[in-house]
Design an enzyme around this catalytic site. Structure first.
Site, mmCIF file in Angstrom:
data_model
loop_
_atom_site.group_PDB
_atom_site.id
_atom_site.type_symbol
_atom_site.label_atom_id
_atom_site.label_comp_id
_atom_site.label_asym_id
_atom_site.label_seq_id
_atom_site.Cartn_x
_atom_site.Cartn_y
_atom_site.Cartn_z
ATOM 1 N N GLY A 17 0.669 -1.107 0.731
ATOM 2 C CA GLY A 17 0.041 0.683 0.369
ATOM 3 C C GLY A 17 1.267 1.078 0.364
ATOM 4 N N ASN A 19 1.896 2.618 -2.690
ATOM 5 C CA ASN A 19 1.489 3.867 -3.397
ATOM 6 C C ASN A 19 -0.027 4.564 -2.802
ATOM 7 O OD1 ASN A 19 2.866 3.780 -6.639
ATOM 8 N ND2 ASN A 19 2.890 2.117 -5.790
ATOM 9 N N ASN A 107 -4.795 2.020 -13.307
ATOM 10 C CA ASN A 107 -3.988 0.900 -12.434
ATOM 11 C C ASN A 107 -2.610 1.416 -13.218
ATOM 12 O OD1 ASN A 107 -3.161 -1.356 -11.929
ATOM 13 N ND2 ASN A 107 -2.904 -2.040 -13.752
ATOM 14 N N HIS A 109 1.361 -0.189 -13.475
ATOM 15 C CA HIS A 109 1.905 -0.991 -13.011
ATOM 16 C C HIS A 109 3.529 -1.294 -13.923
ATOM 17 C CE1 HIS A 109 2.320 -5.460 -14.950
ATOM 18 N NE2 HIS A 109 3.520 -5.135 -16.044
ATOM 19 N N GLU A 179 6.304 5.460 -9.472
ATOM 20 C CA GLU A 179 5.093 5.654 -9.497
ATOM 21 C C GLU A 179 5.431 7.082 -8.523
ATOM 22 O OE1 GLU A 179 4.912 0.594 -9.377
ATOM 23 O OE2 GLU A 179 4.983 1.539 -8.044
HETATM 24 C C1 GAR Z 1 3.478 -1.569 -7.105
HETATM 25 O O1 GAR Z 1 4.621 -1.514 -8.005
HETATM 26 C C2 GAR Z 1 2.740 -1.611 -8.703
HETATM 27 O O2 GAR Z 1 3.245 -0.677 -9.683
HETATM 28 C C3 GAR Z 1 1.841 -2.761 -8.224
HETATM 29 O O3 GAR Z 1 2.347 -3.842 -7.436
HETATM 30 C C4 GAR Z 1 3.845 -2.223 -6.656
HETATM 31 C C5 GAR Z 1 2.575 -2.339 -5.444
HETATM 32 O O4 GAR Z 1 3.323 -1.938 -4.179
HETATM 33 N N1 GAR Z 1 1.670 -3.528 -9.170
HETATM 34 C C6 GAR Z 1 1.165 -4.399 -9.722
HETATM 35 O O5 GAR Z 1 2.199 -5.209 -10.729
HETATM 36 C C7 GAR Z 1 -0.432 -4.204 -10.629
HETATM 37 N N2 GAR Z 1 -0.290 -5.491 -12.205
HETATM 38 P P1 GAR Z 1 2.520 -0.895 -3.121
HETATM 39 O O6 GAR Z 1 1.461 -2.171 -2.623
HETATM 40 O O7 GAR Z 1 3.894 -1.086 -2.178
HETATM 41 O O8 GAR Z 1 2.028 0.320 -4.076
#
Ligand code: GAR
Length: 198
Positions: A17, A19, A107, A109, A179
């Site tokens: 979480g 992001n 979303n 990625h 991100e």
């Molecule tokens: C992030 O890097 C996001 O881009 C990726 O999961 C991570 C979550 O990190 N999403 C995917 O891979 C979707 N296919 P976070 O929970 O610390 O934000």
């Protein structure tokens, strides 16, 4: 001048979480939108601890609730959610939700789509595949969500160079930096664009 009504964003999470927290903090001082609820598909994830710390309402849901009209859709409607942002969310979004929020689900990625996307390409698995392939760059893709994994309209990409010394962990760290720098800003830009078109 007509001021836009403040929009409500729901963030969907399946993991740490970070992001979601970054989005929450960014929109605290935005004139456009607020992150008003977190939706989590597991009860044991760190994202929920973050939500508690931030004072952000969090709701955990299961697969049936994700698909049913009086499950997640009702949770969103009850809270007058305008936009959905997937921030490290693992499940495929069901058609009813896509239809209800047509063009308003975004979303992120952690790679340069169309490469390294699709089912199972999530989080660290993506970075392992990028490093295993010997790529000299990676990056992020922010896109609209449709009924297939990682294949909706691309709204934004940013790239970062990789060297031979990079590992899946260092690649993940570089991608996370991108991100944090871009995701909230692009979400805000897309909300403003959608509202201007509406
Ligand atoms: C992030 O890097 C996001 O881009 C990726 O999961 C991570 C979550 O990190 N999403 C995917 O891979 C979707 N296919 P976070 O929970 O610390 O934000």
């Amino acid at each position: 001048m007509n001021r836009l009504k403040m929009k409500n964003i729901a963030v969907f999470v399946s993991g740490s979480g970070s992001n979601a927290e970054n989005l929450f903090n960014y929109f605290e001082s935005s004139d456009t939108a607020r992150v008003t609820v977190m939706l989590a598909n597991r009860p044991d994830i760190y994202a929920l601890t973050r939500a508690q710390r931030l004072g952000l309402e969090a709701v955990v849901f299961n697969r049936e609730e994700f698909k049913s009209q009086d499950g997640v859709l009702k949770i969103l409607k009850d809270r007058k959610i305008d936009y959905i942002v997937l921030a490290g969310f693992l499940w495929l979004v069901p058609p009813a939700l896509i239809e209800a929020y047509s063009g308003r689900i975004l979303n992120i990625h952690p790679a340069l789509l169309p490469n390294y996307g699709g089912k199972g390409m999530y989080g660290d698995a993506v970075h392992r595949a990028v490093i295993a392939a010997g790529e000299r760059e990676s990056g992020i893709t922010i896109h609209r969500v449709n009924e297939q994994y990682d294949s909706g309209d691309i709204l934004f990409q940013a790239r970062v160079p990789l060297t031979e010394a990079d590992t899946p962990e260092s690649c993940a760290a570089k991608v996370h930096e991108l991100e944090y720098a871009h995701f909230p800003r692009i979400v805000e830009r897309e909300i403003l664009r959608s509202e201007a078109e509406a």
